[in-house]
Scaffold this motif. Structure first.
Motif, PDB file in Angstrom:
ATOM      1  N   UNK A  13      83.975 -10.123  75.596  1.00 51.51           N
ATOM      2  CA  UNK A  13      83.206 -10.576  76.754  1.00 51.51           C
ATOM      3  C   UNK A  13      83.601 -12.001  77.144  1.00 51.51           C
ATOM      4  N   UNK A  14      83.793 -12.855  76.130  1.00 47.17           N
ATOM      5  CA  UNK A  14      84.220 -14.236  76.408  1.00 47.17           C
ATOM      6  C   UNK A  14      85.622 -14.249  77.003  1.00 47.17           C
ATOM      7  N   UNK A  15      86.511 -13.434  76.432  1.00 46.03           N
ATOM      8  CA  UNK A  15      87.901 -13.413  76.889  1.00 46.03           C
ATOM      9  C   UNK A  15      88.026 -12.904  78.326  1.00 46.03           C
ATOM     10  N   UNK A  16      87.304 -11.852  78.651  1.00 46.60           N
ATOM     11  CA  UNK A  16      87.473 -11.206  79.955  1.00 46.60           C
ATOM     12  C   UNK A  16      86.539 -11.741  81.038  1.00 46.60           C
ATOM     13  N   UNK A  17      85.365 -12.253  80.651  1.00 43.62           N
ATOM     14  CA  UNK A  17      84.393 -12.669  81.655  1.00 43.62           C
ATOM     15  C   UNK A  17      84.158 -14.173  81.704  1.00 43.62           C
ATOM     16  N   UNK A  18      83.997 -14.779  80.528  1.00 43.44           N
ATOM     17  CA  UNK A  18      83.604 -16.192  80.496  1.00 43.44           C
ATOM     18  C   UNK A  18      84.781 -17.119  80.780  1.00 43.44           C
ATOM     19  N   UNK A  19      85.884 -16.962  80.046  1.00 44.28           N
ATOM     20  CA  UNK A  19      87.007 -17.891  80.206  1.00 44.28           C
ATOM     21  C   UNK A  19      87.617 -17.844  81.606  1.00 44.28           C
ATOM     22  N   UNK A  20      87.792 -16.670  82.228  1.00 41.35           N
ATOM     23  CA  UNK A  20      88.298 -16.670  83.609  1.00 41.35           C
ATOM     24  C   UNK A  20      87.381 -17.433  84.571  1.00 41.35           C
ATOM     25  N   UNK A  21      86.069 -17.298  84.377  1.00 43.63           N
ATOM     26  CA  UNK A  21      85.135 -18.034  85.234  1.00 43.63           C
ATOM     27  C   UNK A  21      85.272 -19.535  85.007  1.00 43.63           C
ATOM     28  N   UNK A  22      85.495 -19.945  83.771  1.00 40.63           N
ATOM     29  CA  UNK A  22      85.679 -21.368  83.478  1.00 40.63           C
ATOM     30  C   UNK A  22      87.012 -21.865  84.026  1.00 40.63           C
ATOM     31  N   UNK A  23      88.036 -21.013  83.987  1.00 35.53           N
ATOM     32  CA  UNK A  23      89.317 -21.378  84.614  1.00 35.53           C
ATOM     33  C   UNK A  23      89.136 -21.656  86.096  1.00 35.53           C
ATOM     34  N   UNK A  24      88.335 -20.836  86.734  1.00 33.44           N
ATOM     35  CA  UNK A  24      88.118 -20.984  88.173  1.00 33.44           C
ATOM     36  C   UNK A  24      87.284 -22.216  88.476  1.00 33.44           C
ATOM     37  N   UNK A  25      86.336 -22.519  87.587  1.00 37.17           N
ATOM     38  CA  UNK A  25      85.469 -23.671  87.810  1.00 37.17           C
ATOM     39  C   UNK A  25      86.201 -24.988  87.612  1.00 37.17           C
ATOM     40  N   UNK A  26      87.124 -25.014  86.649  1.00 34.94           N
ATOM     41  CA  UNK A  26      87.867 -26.261  86.385  1.00 34.94           C
ATOM     42  C   UNK A  26      89.280 -25.914  85.954  1.00 34.94           C
ATOM     43  N   UNK A  27      90.211 -26.194  86.808  1.00 34.57           N
ATOM     44  CA  UNK A  27      91.606 -25.898  86.543  1.00 34.57           C
ATOM     45  C   UNK A  27      92.104 -26.708  85.341  1.00 34.57           C
ATOM     46  N   UNK A  28      92.738 -26.029  84.426  1.00 34.94           N
ATOM     47  CA  UNK A  28      93.307 -26.720  83.270  1.00 34.94           C
ATOM     48  C   UNK A  28      92.308 -27.080  82.193  1.00 34.94           C
TER      49      UNK A  28
END
Length: 516
Positions: free
Chosen positions: A253-268
């Motif tokens: 769930x973290x790999x597929x849902x949480x981290x992509x959302x965090x990538x979008x919120x803050x690049x890098x």
């Protein structure tokens, strides 16, 4: 045993050098898509060689390791057949083929969990790839038993136990897995969501000893993107575990849902987060060093520590020291709440209080002014521990249910003792303590309850259950580790044959009595 691949016949002994963790050049997201095979391969092999060097340093036998370090890496690679482990096995073999390689032998070990209908196909894939690379290969079947920590935790424990057993059977000195920086970030978030302390938030280190074998994760600061680029440029194939897409598992769930959302919120953000994880890991290591220094100050023996000296520390350091001491016995550290409760009870109880905390297969107890750690013992019910002894004169009288012997010997010429007619005509019976028994062990002092004598001689409450009482008819004749009833003893001129009684445990049950 599988014969290892002969990777380098000639070896030149070189001094051990101080090594640092291999650092990957910081890159923007997507930058790995433009890297050449030469560049990305150099990064992966550089991290791999640095990790091997640290693992060999970690197992160096002494401060003079530069004179004795000559062993190369004998590596068991955990080979699931997934993309990360495929990349690792290929990289290990590339490094092994280099001149003056630090690698002596490699084995690929696949753990068959039998949790997927595709498990047999994955094993066949791994076997074929290992054969193509010329790597000795072994499949180990494990039974995953989920008790309370979930299937993931149970499978992980079974997997690592099997890898360590395989390493020992091959005489390998390290087990290597393909965990990378993204795995570390996922682990950090999982631990954070569980409310873990700094040890948990530090995730996993580059090198850690596990069951006497070095567990090495050479790519713990290499991002997944680097491995994907390496696989693409080498045109390598792998198997996909369908369970990796099941978001009912927290990590997925973290790999597929949480981290992509965090990538979008803050690049890098991943690079910055990785730095934070590394800072937490450094803090964890510093706290461990402080705890070890404090622990040496409060120890009475390796199995006992002084409560007074422990309480002289600040509350946070008390918890650190107690946790470090517990872990030194190979016992998993208790929860924060249980640790705090143990400290509270140690602080507020007095010397003869019954204080026991069960920790895995160990027990932490209070013994006078100290906390002691010992293996948990299965205590037989007292109702089963009655034994009758048949009098046969001087000698040893084994008492099986008490794990010891009563040694009865003739007294010296002028020594008082128990007359033979008492022992020969009465019924000798070994019994457990029931409570309320009294004994007089000194003619100049009155009869007192056994509890009083135990306290005076500093016999720990939890050891008293292992001390039998020898009765003659209805008279308490002798209490183990205390002595004989003086009213039953006579001087030399009153009986020609007199005896002295001693209790001797088989397995040093009373060793704790000798502590500070």
């Amino acid at each position: 045993m599988t014969t290892p691949v002969a990777l380098d016949v000639y070896r030149k002994i070189t001094p051990v050098k101080q090594t640092k963790t291999f650092r990957v050049k910081a890159r923007r997201p997507g930058a790995y898509e433009k890297l050449s095979l030469r560049t990305v391969q150099a990064e992966l092999l550089g991290a791999l060689e640095s990790a091997i060097d640290q693992a060999l340093d970690h197992q160096a036998p002494s401060l003079f390791a530069q004179e004795t370090k000559h062993e190369k890496a004998r590596i068991v690679v955990g080979f699931s057949g997934g993309r990360d482990s495929v990349a690792l096995l290929h990289a290990v073999m590339l490094l092994a083929a280099k001149r003056h390689s630090p690698i002596e032998a490699v084995w690929a070990v696949h753990i068959h969990h039998a949790l997927s209908p595709n498990a047999n196909r994955w094993a066949r894939f791994c076997r074929q790839m290992a054969a193509d690379l010329g790597v000795p290969f072994k499949v180990i079947h494990v039974m995953v038993k989920s008790k309370g920590d979930g299937v993931e935790a149970a499978a992980r424990k079974a997997r690592y136990d099997a890898l360590m057993r395989a390493a020992k059977s091959f005489d390998a000195n390290m087990v290597m897995t393909a965990h990378h920086e993204d795995d570390r970030l996922e682990t950090f978030l999982i631990q954070w969501m569980r409310g873990a302390g700094v040890d948990g938030l530090a995730t996993f280190p580059l090198v850690r000893e596990e069951q006497g074998i070095e567990l090495v994760r050479p790519w713990f600061n290499i991002p997944r993107a680097a491995l994907e680029r390496f696989l693409a440029l080498k045109e390598l194939t792998w198997v996909d575990d369908e369970s990796n897409d099941d978001v009912s598992y927290l990590r997925n769930a973290i790999r597929h849902n949480v981290l992509p959302a965090m990538d979008e919120a803050r690049l890098g953000f991943r690079q910055a987060a990785a730095r934070s994880v590394e800072l937490v890991a450094e803090t964890s290591e510093l706290l461990r060093e402080v705890a070890q220094e404090d622990l040496q100050k409060v120890l009475v023996t390796p199995q006992a520590l002084s409560i007074a000296k422990l309480m002289a520390l600040s509350a946070p350091r008390q918890a650190l020291v107690l946790r470090a001491w517990i872990e030194s016995f190979g016992v998993a550290a208790p929860s924060k709440a249980k640790l705090e409760e143990a400290l509270r009870q140690a602080r507020e109880t007095h010397q003869d209080t019954k204080l026991t905390f069960h920790l895995g297969n160990h027990e932490m107890k209070r013994h006078g002014a100290n906390l002691v750690m010992r293996k948990a013992q299965a205590v037989k019910k007292d109702t089963t521990r009655f034994e009758t002894l048949a009098w046969r004169g001087e000698g040893e009288y084994p008492v099986a249910s008490w794990s010891g012997v009563f040694k009865i010997t003739l007294c010296a010429e002028h020594e008082e003792g128990i007359p033979e007619d008492v022992l020969a005509t009465g019924t000798l019976e070994v019994r457990p303590r029931q409570g309320g028994e009294t004994l007089r062990i000194n003619r100049k002092r009155p009869r007192k309850h056994l509890k009083y004598w135990y306290q005076e001689l500093q016999i720990a409450e939890f050891d008293r259950q292992n001390l039998p009482l020898l009765w003659c008819d209805d008279e308490l004749l002798h209490a183990a580790s205390l002595g004989s009833e003086v009213r039953m003893m006579v001087p030399a001129d009153e009986a020609e044959r007199r005896y002295r009684i001693e209790w001797q445990p088989d397995d040093t049950l009373l060793s704790l009595m000798q502590m500070g």
